[in-house]
Design an enzyme around this catalytic site. Structure first.
Site, PDB file in Angstrom:
ATOM      1  N   ASP A 254     -12.325   3.662 -54.517  1.00 30.00           N
ATOM      2  CA  ASP A 254     -10.996   3.948 -55.058  1.00 30.00           C
ATOM      3  C   ASP A 254     -11.024   5.200 -55.926  1.00 30.00           C
ATOM      4  OD1 ASP A 254     -12.665   2.401 -56.654  1.00 30.00           O
ATOM      5  OD2 ASP A 254     -11.028   1.415 -57.720  1.00 30.00           O
TER       6      ASP A 254
ATOM      7  N   ASP B  41     -10.294  11.254 -43.615  1.00 25.44           N
ATOM      8  CA  ASP B  41      -8.931  11.681 -43.297  1.00 25.44           C
ATOM      9  C   ASP B  41      -8.281  12.334 -44.503  1.00 25.44           C
ATOM     10  OD1 ASP B  41      -9.362  10.587 -40.827  1.00 25.44           O
ATOM     11  OD2 ASP B  41      -7.624   9.255 -40.859  1.00 25.44           O
TER      12      ASP B  41
ATOM     13  N   LYS C  28     -18.251  -0.018 -53.003  1.00 20.08           N
ATOM     14  CA  LYS C  28     -17.611  -0.942 -53.946  1.00 20.08           C
ATOM     15  C   LYS C  28     -18.660  -1.954 -54.390  1.00 20.08           C
ATOM     16  CE  LYS C  28     -13.964  -1.457 -55.273  1.00 20.08           C
ATOM     17  NZ  LYS C  28     -13.342  -0.980 -56.553  1.00 20.08           N
TER      18      LYS C  28
ATOM     19  N   TYR D   9     -16.197  -2.393 -39.316  1.00 22.55           N
ATOM     20  CA  TYR D   9     -15.808  -2.157 -37.929  1.00 22.55           C
ATOM     21  C   TYR D   9     -16.753  -2.802 -36.919  1.00 22.55           C
ATOM     22  CZ  TYR D   9     -12.424   1.328 -39.578  1.00 22.55           C
ATOM     23  OH  TYR D   9     -11.380   1.962 -40.191  1.00 22.55           O
TER      24      TYR D   9
ATOM     25  N   ASP E  78     -14.157   6.331 -42.679  1.00 20.27           N
ATOM     26  CA  ASP E  78     -12.976   6.608 -41.873  1.00 20.27           C
ATOM     27  C   ASP E  78     -11.814   7.033 -42.766  1.00 20.27           C
ATOM     28  OD1 ASP E  78     -11.248   6.753 -39.728  1.00 20.27           O
ATOM     29  OD2 ASP E  78     -11.119   4.597 -39.411  1.00 20.27           O
TER      30      ASP E  78
END
Length: 368
Positions: free
Chosen positions: A226, A254, A194, A139, A250
């Site tokens: 993942d 959620d 990752k 971001y 982020d």
């Protein structure tokens, strides 16, 4: 007595409803008369429509100089910049980057009265915190990505040693202060990355490990992003503190919020060395704006986090105790019949919830 200046930005959609609900709760707290000066500022998609700026400089200066920032929600469908990116999120992103609010703290806790979306989970089973690095990662490319000849688009993922060191240290210090994971009581920090694919994440892990060596009393753990989406569903009780890059934080926060009821149950604190920014992690939900059905619990709990942060920062025990009182009042409201909002399977309105929390605060004060 110190007076704390709070910058209040209602925002868009349901933002004004949930923000004002949280303010009503804070204003009702006994023993804090005159402790706050609330100043309203404009920012968000609606402000962009009105003035052409999603974050006027006057609003930024007010937020920068305040003791804390309380926000509702931002963004409206279709209100975008010419490049297609949303205008409403400018307020949150610019506040983070310009005030260096590097630690995004998102507690995930199953509270009394709420049925988890995960089968057979009860309060006490899910209680962890996601620490999202807030100023770097993918971001950080916001506004600086490149589109070449309408054929190729590139955004850069940014990871620095300073950024990883301070967010990792923040996570380990938080784990030291907590009671450990629900499953085994172990103080644990899990790095979500990752590192098996990208050098940036491998570097993040390398620096994380260097910091972990300074905390032998806290277990260091690892999960690829993942796999983490599976683990948060299958074994949430294993987790204590999770630290991760901006975009991954982020996404998984959620998902995590839904496991404890809904996005409406997701408070957050965005913290730097001087400034603190507090809001629920949900969006502006314009389709239900003005209908008195929005869930204000997340914003009320964000206001409680604001009180605790201010109290600890300024060694003001009144605010720390008030934060605990608000959290207890929220739990009592949710556990009582009729205390759940529409998103949680109930029928309580925004105003119902606000009044319930205020009434519980009054009863607790009278009993004391």
């Amino acid at each position: 007595m110190r007076v704390y200046e709070i910058a209040v930005v209602d925002g868009d959609g349901i933002g004004p409803e949930v923000c004002q609900a949280a303010l009503s709760v804070v204003k009702s707290l006994p023993g804090l008369d005159g402790a706050f000066a609330f100043k309203a500022y404009l920012a968000g998609a609606q402000e962009y429509r009105r003035s052409g700026s999603a974050y006027p400089e006057e609003s930024f200066q007010g937020c920068r100089n305040a003791d804390a920032i309380l926000h509702g929600a931002a963004g409206l469908p279709g209100v975008t910049y010419p490049d297609g990116t949303e205008t409403g999120i400018e307020f949150g992103l610019q506040t983070r980057f310009r005030l260096d609010l590097y630690a995004n703290v998102r507690p995930i806790k199953l509270r009394p009265g709420v049925a988890s979306r995960l089968r057979d989970r009860v309060p006490g089973d899910i209680d962890y915190v996601i620490i999202r690095e807030n100023t770097e990662g993918l971001y950080a490319a916001r506004g600086s990505g490149v589109v070449l000849r309408d054929e190729t688009a590139v955004d850069s993922l940014v990871v620095t040693r300073k950024g990883v060191e301070r967010i990792s240290r923040f996570a380990f210090e938080l784990a030291r202060a907590r009671n450990g994971a629900p499953r085994d009581g172990k103080k644990r920090v899990t790095l979500c990355d990752k590192a098996n694919v990208l050098r940036s994440y491998a570097f993040f892990r390398k620096v994380f490990n260097e910091v972990a060596e300074q905390y032998p009393d806290v277990e260091a753990d690892y999960a690829y992003a993942d796999a983490m989406t599976c683990h948060l569903v299958e074994r949430p009780e294993f987790y204590d503190v999770i630290v991760t890059e901006n975009m991954f934080g982020d996404i998984i926060s959620d998902l995590a919020a839904v496991t404890v009821g809904s996005m409406g149950m997701s408070p957050s604190a965005e913290l730097g060395d001087r400034n603190g920014f507090f809001q629920a992690a949900h969006g502006s939900a314009p389709t239900i704006a003005g209908r008195n059905v929005a869930n204000p619990y997340g914003t009320i709990l964000s206001a409680a986090a604001m009180l605790r942060w201010l109290g600890e920062r300024h060694q003001d025990g009144r605010l720390v105790r008030s934060a605990a009182a608000v959290e207890a009042a929220v739990d009592a409201s949710m556990a009582a019949p009729g205390g759940l909002t529409m998103d949680l399977g109930g029928r309580a309105t925004t105003r119902d919830v606000t009044q319930r929390v205020i009434d519980n605060l009054s009863r607790a004060s009278a009993a004391a």
